[in-house]
Design a protein around this motif. Structure first.
Motif, PDB file in Angstrom:
ATOM      1  N   ASP A  96      35.199  42.771  26.408  1.00  0.00           N
ATOM      2  CA  ASP A  96      35.500  43.946  25.409  1.00  0.00           C
ATOM      3  C   ASP A  96      37.149  43.770  25.093  1.00  0.00           C
ATOM      4  OD1 ASP A  96      35.666  46.423  28.151  1.00  0.00           O
ATOM      5  OD2 ASP A  96      37.095  44.722  27.571  1.00  0.00           O
TER       6      ASP A  96
ATOM      7  N   GLU B 252      24.195  41.527  30.787  1.00  0.00           N
ATOM      8  CA  GLU B 252      23.792  41.296  29.632  1.00  0.00           C
ATOM      9  C   GLU B 252      24.947  40.775  28.700  1.00  0.00           C
ATOM     10  OE1 GLU B 252      25.276  45.545  29.930  1.00  0.00           O
ATOM     11  OE2 GLU B 252      24.247  44.154  31.221  1.00  0.00           O
ATOM     12  N   TRP B 253      26.042  40.690  29.250  1.00  0.00           N
ATOM     13  CA  TRP B 253      26.998  40.002  28.391  1.00  0.00           C
ATOM     14  C   TRP B 253      27.505  38.785  28.871  1.00  0.00           C
ATOM     15  CZ3 TRP B 253      31.814  43.605  26.206  1.00  0.00           C
ATOM     16  CH2 TRP B 253      31.142  44.508  25.276  1.00  0.00           C
TER      17      TRP B 253
ATOM     18  N   PRO C  74      23.056  38.245  21.179  1.00  0.00           N
ATOM     19  CA  PRO C  74      23.438  38.359  19.674  1.00  0.00           C
ATOM     20  C   PRO C  74      24.710  37.550  19.083  1.00  0.00           C
ATOM     21  CG  PRO C  74      22.793  40.247  20.565  1.00  0.00           C
ATOM     22  CD  PRO C  74      22.917  39.512  21.750  1.00  0.00           C
TER      23      PRO C  74
ATOM     24  N   LEU D 247      28.101  39.312  16.752  1.00  0.00           N
ATOM     25  CA  LEU D 247      28.284  39.646  17.978  1.00  0.00           C
ATOM     26  C   LEU D 247      28.410  41.261  17.881  1.00  0.00           C
ATOM     27  CD1 LEU D 247      31.439  37.377  19.083  1.00  0.00           C
ATOM     28  CD2 LEU D 247      29.037  37.207  19.632  1.00  0.00           C
ATOM     29  N   PRO D 248      28.131  42.081  18.760  1.00  0.00           N
ATOM     30  CA  PRO D 248      28.132  43.389  18.952  1.00  0.00           C
ATOM     31  C   PRO D 248      29.617  43.891  18.670  1.00  0.00           C
ATOM     32  CG  PRO D 248      27.029  42.509  20.927  1.00  0.00           C
ATOM     33  CD  PRO D 248      27.587  41.358  20.164  1.00  0.00           C
ATOM     34  N   GLY D 249      29.830  45.149  17.941  1.00  0.00           N
ATOM     35  CA  GLY D 249      31.181  45.515  17.717  1.00  0.00           C
ATOM     36  C   GLY D 249      32.120  45.736  18.802  1.00  0.00           C
TER      37      GLY D 249
ATOM     38  N   VAL E  14      32.594  43.956  21.291  1.00  0.00           N
ATOM     39  CA  VAL E  14      33.049  42.600  21.864  1.00  0.00           C
ATOM     40  C   VAL E  14      34.249  42.065  21.038  1.00  0.00           C
ATOM     41  CG1 VAL E  14      32.413  40.061  22.071  1.00  0.00           C
ATOM     42  CG2 VAL E  14      30.702  41.841  22.470  1.00  0.00           C
TER      43      VAL E  14
END
Length: 672
Positions: A36, A45-46, A56, A77-79, A81
């Motif tokens: 993050d 999960e990361w 993703p 990527l997730p927002g 990240v």
């Protein structure tokens, strides 16, 4: 050009769909973690690893190998990240080396999907470590960069994961090594092969992607300059106000499209359904939609670009082009109306019956009425276009970042020293006589591609001739100081240095903001000796950097050499200059910009006329501006004479001193 990184060095990524290629002397485990904004890995999960190779926007290999290809789509990527860290670890068990010091140094390359290398990093200096964070991709101010890390861990994979804030790191490290030992599945397939025409073969499960619209031409370093091929006056263009071309976005992906990370075998489809290869379309307007038949309300940043700064830059460029073409169309219509009136009068008066009496007067009146009607209709169209551009300018100007903004913009009161160099810098404003209150910012690209000559001569223009000589020279030097201050303000701390040659000491008053703030590289140079010393110092720097670049030996530069950008301000030229100094000055003007040395001349060309042809190339190589309003600049499309006005600090404002104080504080806090 490929960036060969060393530990700690970073490089901007020009695209977001990438491959990371790893080459090692023996099989290694390759993985990646997502972090993050604080670099913390929020959970298992990361983590992409051989037991869970797909996340993703990210896919890694499922086995240990000497060569790996990791697929990354940063836009997917997730927002939350903000960082992707690439990890390498040695497999455990008999037959495998226990430390990186016993194997060849791993090599990591970040490439585009076509294999073009963007950045490379060789992980040297490892010894007892059995795991290493090789590099990281991180988000900074809306853009992605890559940094060479090379941080090794003797505690292995568990210690590395724990250092990134992951709970139960030892359990995950053990499961990763178990997955490798079990040989769960294949590694990531290489990119699809290329056909002879250069197009990739797409995955058969998905439809062929729609052809991307060609990217719009990149604006030049400055909107005014040398000769170019221009369209005919009044030629139309497809660009709407704001410079957008209205390119259609690619069609939406069908249900059969296999995005990276989709389940199933076969090669990865790198054509992400939400990604274009050309520049992105303008963002959706945030203003209320327009009424039917009315133009859309203007929106700041309503142009193509990957960042807001780039969108605003392109929007200003589009406004400049739209204003040039709108005025060209109007002037062409007026010329046509007047030409038609003259033709009709010639035809009417060529008839002897119309030369006397009321018939001739009637013919003249009709011709003039037609001319006035055509001119009025052309003016109506121009006023409509100018009103729309004025509305757009009223929205854009307050939204400009500090490098693009005038000194009177409130954004300067919230100024902070930037971390990265912006795209461009505001040099002044441009306007046309059809509407003098509609000002377009004159932006020049950074780093500067050519120097600047501020003409302090009274023969430069009518406005200059009406200004006293002493006042004109003071205004010219004030313009140089404000330009130097803007350059210092938009560069990161200690990445830009200003040198001053003032042979007679005539500019002490104008230079006071720079000298009082302590932001000059050295006190202004006086006399012939000072001129010689400064020119010798900068000429040596240009020579050394050029030789290092040509030899590919940047590490061989002397440790005392400042590799940042440099600006040389020369006042009162040619006072204090001999033939050798003039030759060195020409050399800096020609060769300096390519290696970070830029020239800012404050001079009257008439004072230097004795140098004749020696000075002419220098004069032509620099962008000439004036300290007072002047219309000597032309656009590259229709050749309008634009009135240029320099950026001035408002009367009684302390904004210049406040900005320079912050620059000086940042330089002291970060001595390099």
């Amino acid at each position: 050009m490929t960036a060969e990184l060393v530990r700690g060095q970073n490089h901007t990524l020009p695209q977001t769909r990438l491959e990371i290629r790893v080459s090692a002397g023996s099989p290694v485990v390759a993985g990646a973690t997502l972090g993050d904004e604080h670099g913390t890995v929020r959970g298992t999960e990361w983590v992409a690893h051989p037991g869970s190779p797909r996340l993703p926007g990210l896919e890694v290999s499922r086995q240990a190998a000497a060569d790996h290809r990791l697929a990354v789509d940063l836009d997917a990527l997730p927002g939350a990240v903000h960082r992707v860290t690439v990890l390498l670890a040695l497999p455990t068990g008999a037959g495998h080396p226990a430390r990186f010091g016993a194997v060849a140094a791993p090599f990591v390359a970040v490439t585009g999907l076509d294999g073009t290398e963007i950045a490379t990093f060789t992980l040297i200096g490892l010894d007892t470590e059995s795991a290493v964070a090789a590099l990281e991709l991180y988000r900074r101010q809306g853009a992605w960069k890559v940094r060479a890390v090379g941080q090794g861990y003797a505690a292995g994979l568990a210690g590395m994961l724990a250092d990134q804030g992951l709970d139960r790191a030892a359990e995950l490290a053990a499961s990763i090594q178990d997955a490798v030992a079990s040989g769960l599945a294949r590694s990531v397939a290489p990119p699809p092969p290329r056909t002879p025409d250069g197009e990739r073969v797409r995955h058969p499960a998905g439809p062929a992607p729609a052809p991307a619209d060609p990217a719009p031409p990149r604006p030049g370093s400055e909107p005014l300059g040398g000769p170019t091929t221009a369209p005919a006056p009044g030629a139309t263009t497809g660009a709407a106000p704001g410079g957008t071309t209205g390119a259609a976005a690619p069609g939406a992906a069908g249900a059969g499209n296999a995005a990276p990370g989709a389940a199933g075998g076969g090669p990865i489809d790198y054509a992400h359904p939400r990604r274009q290869t050309s520049a992105p379309p303008p963002p959706p307007p945030t203003a209320p939609s327009a009424a039917p038949g009315q133009p859309a309300p203007p929106v700041a940043g309503d142009a193509t670009g990957w960042s807001m700064d780039e969108r605003l830059y392109n929007q200003i460029w589009g406004m400049f082009e739209d204003l040039a073409r709108a005025v060209a169309a109007y002037r062409s219509a007026v010329d046509f109306a007047e030409s038609r009136m003259e033709q009709e009068l010639d035809r009417a008066l060529s008839d002897p019956r119309h030369r006397m009496g009321g018939a001739g007067d009637l013919a003249r009146e009709r011709a003039r009425d037609k001319c006035q009607d055509l001119t009025a209709r052309a003016r109506e169209v121009l006023d409509r276009d100018l009103a729309q551009l004025a509305a757009e300018s009223a929205v854009v100007e307050p939204a400009l970042p500090a490098p693009y903004a005038g000194w009177d913009n409130p954004v300067w009161h919230g100024y902070r020293v930037p971390m990265e160099l912006p795209m461009a810098l505001r040099l002044g404003e441009l306007h046309l006589p059809e509407r003098t209150d509609l000002r377009i910012p004159l932006l020049v690209r950074l780093p500067l591609e050519r120097g600047v000559w501020i003409d302090s001569g009274r023969t430069a223009s009518e406005a200059a001739a009406a200004t006293g000589g002493d006042r004109l020279r003071r205004l010219a030097m004030d313009s140089a100081v404000t330009l130097a201050a803007r350059l210092l303000a938009v560069y990161p701390a200690n990445e830009f240095s200003v040198h001053v040659i003032d042979p007679a000491g005539a500019a002490a008053g104008a230079l006071a903001p720079l000298t009082d703030a302590g932001v000059l590289a050295a006190p202004p140079a006086f006399g012939a000796g000072g001129v010689s010393a400064v020119l010798a110092h900068l000429t040596r720097r240009v020579d050394l950097v050029q030789m290092a670049v040509r030899a590919g030996a940047a590490d061989s530069l002397p440790p005392d050499l400042d590799t940042g950008e440099h600006l040389l301000i020369v006042n009162d030229f040619p006072h204090g200059f001999d033939d050798r100094a003039v030759t060195q000055l020409r050399y800096l003007a020609d060769e300096g910009p390519a290696v970070g040395v830029h020239l800012l001349m404050v001079a009257d060309r008439e004072d230097a006329r004795d140098y004749g042809p020696v000075l002419d190339p220098l004069w032509r190589s620099l962008l000439r501006v004036t300290p007072v309003a002047d219309d000597h600049l032309v656009d590259p499309w229709v050749g309008h004479a634009w009135t240029y006005e320099p950026c001035r600090v408002p009367e009684a404002s302390r904004v210049l001193e406040q900005v320079l104080a912050l620059v000086a504080a940042a330089r002291r806090a970060d001595p390099r």
